[in-house]
Motif scaffolding. Structure first.
Motif, short mmCIF file in Angstrom:
data_model
loop_
_atom_site.label_atom_id
_atom_site.label_comp_id
_atom_site.label_asym_id
_atom_site.label_seq_id
_atom_site.Cartn_x
_atom_site.Cartn_y
_atom_site.Cartn_z
N LEU A 60 0.64 -1.20 -0.36
CA LEU A 60 0.05 -0.14 -0.28
C LEU A 60 0.90 1.46 -0.48
O LEU A 60 0.61 2.33 -0.63
CB LEU A 60 -0.75 0.09 1.24
CG LEU A 60 -2.11 1.39 0.86
CD1 LEU A 60 -2.61 1.10 0.45
CD2 LEU A 60 -3.11 1.50 2.58
N PHE A 61 1.95 1.16 0.92
CA PHE A 61 2.95 2.55 0.74
C PHE A 61 3.60 2.38 -0.52
O PHE A 61 3.58 3.58 -0.96
CB PHE A 61 4.07 1.94 1.71
CG PHE A 61 4.72 3.07 2.83
CD1 PHE A 61 4.45 3.76 2.45
CD2 PHE A 61 6.04 2.96 1.64
CE1 PHE A 61 5.59 5.29 3.31
CE2 PHE A 61 7.29 4.25 1.73
CZ PHE A 61 6.64 5.25 2.56
N ALA A 62 4.24 1.42 -1.49
CA ALA A 62 4.17 1.60 -2.72
C ALA A 62 3.50 2.01 -3.34
O ALA A 62 3.53 3.38 -4.39
CB ALA A 62 5.15 0.36 -3.07
N LYS A 63 2.37 1.69 -3.52
CA LYS A 63 1.14 2.98 -4.41
C LYS A 63 0.51 3.39 -4.24
O LYS A 63 0.55 4.34 -5.60
CB LYS A 63 -0.28 2.00 -3.95
CG LYS A 63 -1.32 1.64 -4.47
CD LYS A 63 -2.74 1.12 -4.45
CE LYS A 63 -3.98 1.34 -5.28
NZ LYS A 63 -5.19 0.90 -4.52
N GLU A 64 0.76 4.13 -2.97
CA GLU A 64 0.47 5.33 -2.79
C GLU A 64 1.98 6.20 -2.67
O GLU A 64 1.67 7.49 -3.43
CB GLU A 64 0.51 6.31 -0.86
CG GLU A 64 -0.93 5.24 -0.97
CD GLU A 64 -2.52 6.18 -0.71
OE1 GLU A 64 -2.23 7.15 -1.35
OE2 GLU A 64 -3.00 5.38 -1.12
N LEU A 65 2.72 6.27 -2.81
CA LEU A 65 4.47 6.90 -3.31
C LEU A 65 3.85 6.48 -4.82
O LEU A 65 4.67 7.75 -4.94
CB LEU A 65 5.70 5.67 -3.08
CG LEU A 65 7.02 6.53 -3.09
CD1 LEU A 65 6.80 8.21 -2.13
CD2 LEU A 65 7.85 5.16 -3.11
N LYS A 66 3.74 5.90 -5.58
CA LYS A 66 3.97 6.24 -7.04
C LYS A 66 2.73 7.06 -7.42
O LYS A 66 3.11 7.62 -8.43
CB LYS A 66 2.54 4.91 -7.72
CG LYS A 66 4.03 3.61 -7.96
CD LYS A 66 3.46 2.28 -7.74
CE LYS A 66 4.38 1.16 -8.49
NZ LYS A 66 4.13 -0.32 -8.76
N LYS A 67 1.18 7.30 -6.81
CA LYS A 67 0.83 8.21 -6.58
C LYS A 67 1.42 9.92 -6.26
O LYS A 67 1.26 10.91 -7.23
CB LYS A 67 -0.67 8.11 -6.25
CG LYS A 67 -2.01 6.79 -6.43
CD LYS A 67 -3.06 6.89 -6.05
CE LYS A 67 -3.12 6.62 -5.03
NZ LYS A 67 -4.44 5.96 -4.25
N ALA A 68 2.21 9.33 -5.52
CA ALA A 68 2.40 11.07 -5.08
C ALA A 68 2.95 11.33 -6.26
O ALA A 68 3.32 13.19 -6.50
CB ALA A 68 3.27 10.73 -3.52
N VAL A 69 4.21 10.21 -6.47
CA VAL A 69 5.23 11.02 -7.78
C VAL A 69 4.44 11.58 -8.95
O VAL A 69 5.29 12.35 -9.31
CB VAL A 69 6.53 9.72 -8.13
CG1 VAL A 69 7.85 10.05 -8.96
CG2 VAL A 69 6.86 8.82 -6.75
N SER A 70 3.72 10.47 -9.10
CA SER A 70 3.15 11.22 -10.44
C SER A 70 1.93 12.82 -10.12
O SER A 70 2.46 12.96 -11.64
CB SER A 70 2.21 9.91 -10.79
OG SER A 70 0.57 10.10 -10.06
N ARG A 71 1.87 13.08 -8.96
CA ARG A 71 0.98 14.34 -8.88
C ARG A 71 2.44 15.61 -8.49
O ARG A 71 1.10 16.78 -8.56
CB ARG A 71 0.05 14.39 -7.96
CG ARG A 71 -1.09 13.48 -8.29
CD ARG A 71 -2.30 12.77 -7.68
NE ARG A 71 -3.40 12.17 -7.93
CZ ARG A 71 -4.32 10.96 -7.42
NH1 ARG A 71 -4.08 11.14 -6.39
NH2 ARG A 71 -5.13 10.44 -7.72
N LEU A 72 2.82 15.05 -8.04
CA LEU A 72 4.18 16.32 -7.50
C LEU A 72 4.88 17.28 -7.88
O LEU A 72 4.82 16.38 -9.67
CB LEU A 72 4.75 15.64 -6.43
CG LEU A 72 3.89 15.31 -4.52
CD1 LEU A 72 4.82 14.68 -4.32
CD2 LEU A 72 3.29 16.63 -4.28
#
Length: 108
Positions: free
Chosen positions: A65-77
């Motif tokens: 779940l941490f990896a999934k949220e981190l991927k989303k963050a990298v795509s949005r920041l």
């Protein structure tokens, strides 16, 4: 002498009121970083970075779940925010060996 004291007390009172109003205005128009408020500046990216850190802290119990949220963050920041997130992440995962492979997601 009482007339002079009265004028002086009025001037002092007005000065104190002016100073307190000035202080309130400066507190209102300054953000937490101490920079002057700029109505043309977008403060949303910083809020997004702070939100991302909060979410990552809350999901740190599960590496997937941490990896999934981190991927989303990298795509949005923004790129500068990703660099800041990378620095934060290095310190955050120091005592969490199960999350250390996720650092590779942000370096890619």
């Amino acid at each position: 002498m009482s007339g002079t004291f009265y004028v002086l007390s009025i001037l002092t009172r007005n000065y104190l009121i002016f100073n307190s109003e000035l202080m309130l205005c400066s507190l209102f128009f300054y953000n937490l970083g101490g920079q002057p408020f700029n109505p043309n500046h977008s403060y949303m990216p910083r809020a997004m970075l702070d939100y991302t850190k909060t979410v990552l802290q809350k999901v740190s119990f599960d590496a997937k779940l941490f990896a999934k949220e981190l991927k989303k963050a990298v795509s949005r920041l923004l790129p500068s925010e990703i660099e800041e997130l990378k620095i934060w992440l290095q310190y955050f995962i120091l005592d969490k060996p199960e999350l250390q492979p996720t650092l590779l997601l942000i370096k890619a």
